[in-house]
Design an enzyme around this catalytic site. Structure first.
Site, PDB file in Angstrom:
ATOM      1  N   SER A  43     107.929   6.905  64.487  1.00 12.58           N
ATOM      2  CA  SER A  43     108.333   7.751  63.360  1.00 12.58           C
ATOM      3  C   SER A  43     107.540   9.051  63.335  1.00 12.58           C
ATOM      4  CB  SER A  43     108.185   7.000  62.027  1.00 12.58           C
ATOM      5  OG  SER A  43     106.854   6.562  61.838  1.00 12.58           O
ATOM      6  N   GLU A  44     106.252   9.016  63.727  1.00 12.63           N
ATOM      7  CA  GLU A  44     105.460  10.245  63.844  1.00 12.63           C
ATOM      8  C   GLU A  44     104.504  10.158  65.026  1.00 12.63           C
ATOM      9  OE1 GLU A  44     107.013  11.014  59.870  1.00 12.63           O
ATOM     10  OE2 GLU A  44     105.978   9.243  60.630  1.00 12.63           O
ATOM     11  N   THR A  45     104.324  11.298  65.678  1.00 13.33           N
ATOM     12  CA  THR A  45     103.235  11.502  66.619  1.00 13.33           C
ATOM     13  C   THR A  45     102.395  12.647  66.076  1.00 13.33           C
ATOM     14  OG1 THR A  45     104.532  10.750  68.510  1.00 13.33           O
ATOM     15  CG2 THR A  45     102.584  12.073  68.976  1.00 13.33           C
ATOM     16  N   HIS A  71     100.580   8.029  57.056  1.00 18.57           N
ATOM     17  CA  HIS A  71     100.094   7.007  57.996  1.00 18.57           C
ATOM     18  C   HIS A  71      99.557   7.625  59.285  1.00 18.57           C
ATOM     19  CE1 HIS A  71     103.931   7.401  60.176  1.00 18.57           C
ATOM     20  NE2 HIS A  71     103.365   6.715  61.143  1.00 18.57           N
TER      21      HIS A  71
END
Length: 259
Positions: A43-45, A71
């Protein structure tokens, strides 16, 4: 280049929300960072570079860069404090969402984020059709916040992600209700960013905390994001700021081979 995957808001691996983390000496191009985020398919880097006294931090989803992410900020602080600057107990990040601080308190990592105000929003037929259930209240900020009647309704919701993606407002869609074991529960959906359901979303709690603090008349709360992986957040509402603490677990360390 070193690449870490950290499960944030997790007691152990395979819980919470996995984030990719790259702590670098110099910035990569925006195009390359976006390609890495797409390749990772998390979902995120997060990408961080030390600039003076702080780190500059940016977050990329498979669908593009975003302005606030909880997060992946926790995960980046975990990596810096455990693998780069072990003497630190606090890290500050310059971000699109402002100056963010993460403090290590025992085995918890506490995020200090801005509280996000919300405005009332009409519950439309398009929302009901996309969600498959009728919210009792709706609010808008960056995201669309939909309050449901019960924790059970949040857990059992089965939205149509194609229809959610077509909603005219809100980058993401959050559903929430008063909890039984926890003060409140939530789930977060981001099909516009190519992430149907985000396991645990710190940024959503920047608006959930002011709402539930008022509704429950409480400043300190424990929240549960009731996705399949699940995650627990230990929260405080402090006027214009919110604090969200959670644990983190290292899943992997790898090398990225970039030309």
């Amino acid at each position: 280049m070193k690449y870490f995957v950290v499960d944030a808001f997790a007691e152990k691996i395979f819980e919470g929300n996995p984030a990719g983390v790259c702590v670098m000496k110099d910035w990569l191009s925006d195009d390359l960072m976006q390609k890495i985020a797409i390749e990772n398919n998390l979902s995120e880097t997060a990408f961080a570079v030390r600039e003076g006294a702080h780190y500059r931090l940016r977050w990329f989803t498979p669908g593009g860069e975003i302005n606030l992410c909880g997060h992946a900020t926790l995960a980046t602080a975990f990596v810096i404090m455990n693998y780069y600057k072990k003497e630190l107990s606090s890290v500050q990040f310059d971000t699109m969402g402002g100056l963010l601080t993460v403090n290590r308190i025992g085995d918890l990592y506490e995020l200090d984020f801005p509280a996000v105000p919300s405005k009332e929003y009409p519950v439309t037929e398009q929302i009901i059709e996309a969600l498959g259930v009728t919210p009792i209240e709706a609010f808008i900020n960056r995201d669309l916040i939909l309050v449901l009647e019960s924790e059970e309704a949040v857990i059992n919701a089965n939205p149509d992600f194609v229809k959610l993606e077509k909603l005219p407002d809100g980058l993401g869609v959050c559903i929430t209700a008063k909890g039984t074991e926890y003060d409140f529960v939530s789930r977060g959906f981001f099909p516009k960013l190519k992430v149907n359901e985000d396991p645990v979303t710190g940024s959503l709690h920047c608006s959930l905390l002011p709402y539930w603090a008022k509704r429950l008349d409480k400043k300190e709360m424990t929240a549960k994001q009731v996705s399949k992986r699940g995650g627990t957040l230990y929260c405080k509402h402090e006027d214009t700021r919110v604090k969200m603490a959670g644990k983190a677990a290292l899943y992997s360390i790898a090398d990225l081979y970039l030309e």
